[in-house]
Design a protein around this motif. Structure first.
Motif, PDB file in Angstrom:
ATOM      1  N   HIS A   1     -11.994 -14.810  12.410  1.00 52.04           N
ATOM      2  CA  HIS A   1     -12.044 -13.362  12.193  1.00 52.04           C
ATOM      3  C   HIS A   1     -12.868 -12.680  13.286  1.00 52.04           C
TER       4      HIS A   1
ATOM      5  N   VAL B   1     -12.546 -14.612  18.600  1.00 51.11           N
ATOM      6  CA  VAL B   1     -11.395 -15.511  18.647  1.00 51.11           C
ATOM      7  C   VAL B   1     -11.236 -16.166  20.024  1.00 51.11           C
TER       8      VAL B   1
ATOM      9  N   ARG C   1      -1.810 -14.476  11.565  1.00 52.63           N
ATOM     10  CA  ARG C   1      -2.930 -13.655  12.013  1.00 52.63           C
ATOM     11  C   ARG C   1      -2.427 -12.322  12.556  1.00 52.63           C
ATOM     12  N   THR C   2      -3.250 -11.304  12.395  1.00 51.80           N
ATOM     13  CA  THR C   2      -2.856  -9.961  12.801  1.00 51.80           C
ATOM     14  C   THR C   2      -2.452  -9.908  14.274  1.00 51.80           C
ATOM     15  N   PRO C   3      -1.399  -9.146  14.581  1.00 53.91           N
ATOM     16  CA  PRO C   3      -0.966  -9.026  15.982  1.00 53.91           C
ATOM     17  C   PRO C   3      -2.009  -8.336  16.863  1.00 53.91           C
ATOM     18  N   ARG C   4      -2.847  -7.509  16.248  1.00 56.85           N
ATOM     19  CA  ARG C   4      -3.866  -6.788  17.013  1.00 56.85           C
ATOM     20  C   ARG C   4      -5.259  -7.334  16.686  1.00 56.85           C
ATOM     21  N   LEU C   5      -6.120  -7.351  17.681  1.00 57.34           N
ATOM     22  CA  LEU C   5      -7.492  -7.800  17.489  1.00 57.34           C
ATOM     23  C   LEU C   5      -8.273  -6.757  16.700  1.00 57.34           C
ATOM     24  N   ASN C   6      -9.240  -7.230  15.902  1.00 59.49           N
ATOM     25  CA  ASN C   6     -10.116  -6.325  15.174  1.00 59.49           C
ATOM     26  C   ASN C   6     -11.343  -5.979  16.037  1.00 59.49           C
TER      27      ASN C   6
ATOM     28  N   ARG D   1      -9.097 -12.023  14.761  1.00 53.43           N
ATOM     29  CA  ARG D   1      -7.826 -11.727  14.085  1.00 53.43           C
ATOM     30  C   ARG D   1      -7.974 -11.969  12.590  1.00 53.43           C
ATOM     31  N   ASP D   2      -7.440 -11.043  11.799  1.00 53.21           N
ATOM     32  CA  ASP D   2      -7.536 -11.135  10.348  1.00 53.21           C
ATOM     33  C   ASP D   2      -6.248 -11.680   9.754  1.00 53.21           C
TER      34      ASP D   2
ATOM     35  N   TRP E   1      -2.616 -12.131   8.047  1.00 52.33           N
ATOM     36  CA  TRP E   1      -1.319 -11.458   8.264  1.00 52.33           C
ATOM     37  C   TRP E   1      -0.246 -12.345   7.650  1.00 52.33           C
TER      38      TRP E   1
ATOM     39  N   HIS F   1       5.332  -8.810  19.457  1.00 52.01           N
ATOM     40  CA  HIS F   1       3.941  -8.758  19.011  1.00 52.01           C
ATOM     41  C   HIS F   1       3.626  -9.819  17.957  1.00 52.01           C
TER      42      HIS F   1
END
Length: 202
Positions: free
Chosen positions: A65, A68, A109-114, A122-123, A125, A150
């Motif tokens: 999270h 990364v 994991r989320t396509p966009r970084l947090n 990445r969170d 997904w 993405h």
């Protein structure tokens, strides 16, 4: 816990990797007694050779999270080494065709970084993620399905979790439509839904 303790203590020589040749330890990146993923990959090979039918390896440091980039640089190197050594050993011993290897997590994991304070990460997904299978009659070099650029949405040949489970059942020679009875007599279907991904079958 008591049962697990008795099982392990009944075969101390099996879980003791210290007697493995130095070259084998180096191949895996394993160190006796460290409890690392790499050492557990070597232990998995020893268990498979003894006929253990189900082995799960868990890597504690794969939940990125935060930070990364830095975490992947460290984690990937170790995991790649352990997994590659395990596959090489299974192929060399003739166990590869009778052993189904699964590599994956429970979601993507989320396509966009947090914007985590430890560094971008990445969170969770659940709309697109990948799994890797090998051995056990699975074709090599086959990719089933695709996402957008993405890795956010599935765009080709979606495979559901029940489809994945049905494929594992098929590879292991289990019947997805089998029915067992609960202690109170209720019928329990092994796998109520899901279709085998035949593109993966050798």
């Amino acid at each position: 816990y008591e049962m697990a303790f008795r099982m392990q203590m009944s075969v101390p020589e099996l879980v003791d990797i210290s007697k493995e040749p130095t070259g084998v330890l180096d191949l895996y990146g394993a160190k006796p007694g460290d409890g690392s993923f790499n050492s557990n990959c070597l232990l998995a090979r020893r268990l498979a050779e003894r006929g253990v039918r189900f082995i799960q390896l868990y890597h504690r440091g794969w939940d990125h999270h935060g930070n990364v980039k830095g975490a992947m640089q460290t984690t990937s190197k170790l995991v790649d080494q352990g997994c590659a050594a395990l596959i090489k050993d299974l192929k060399g011993s003739g166990l590869w065709e009778d052993t189904l290897i699964l590599w994956g997590g429970e979601f993507g994991r989320t396509p966009r970084l947090n914007t985590d304070a430890r560094g971008p990460g990445r969170d969770h997904w659940n709309r697109a993620f990948s799994l890797t299978l090998g051995g056990g009659g699975i074709k090599t070099g086959v990719v089933v399905g695709a996402t957008d650029k993405h890795a956010a949405e599935v765009t080709e040949r979606p495979v559901s979790v029940p489809d994945f489970a049905a494929t594992v059942y098929h590879a292991l020679g289990m019947k997805p439509d089998s029915v067992a009875l609960a202690p109170d007599g209720r019928p329990l279907e092994a796998l109520p839904e899901g279709n085998v991904v035949h593109e993966l079958m050798a």
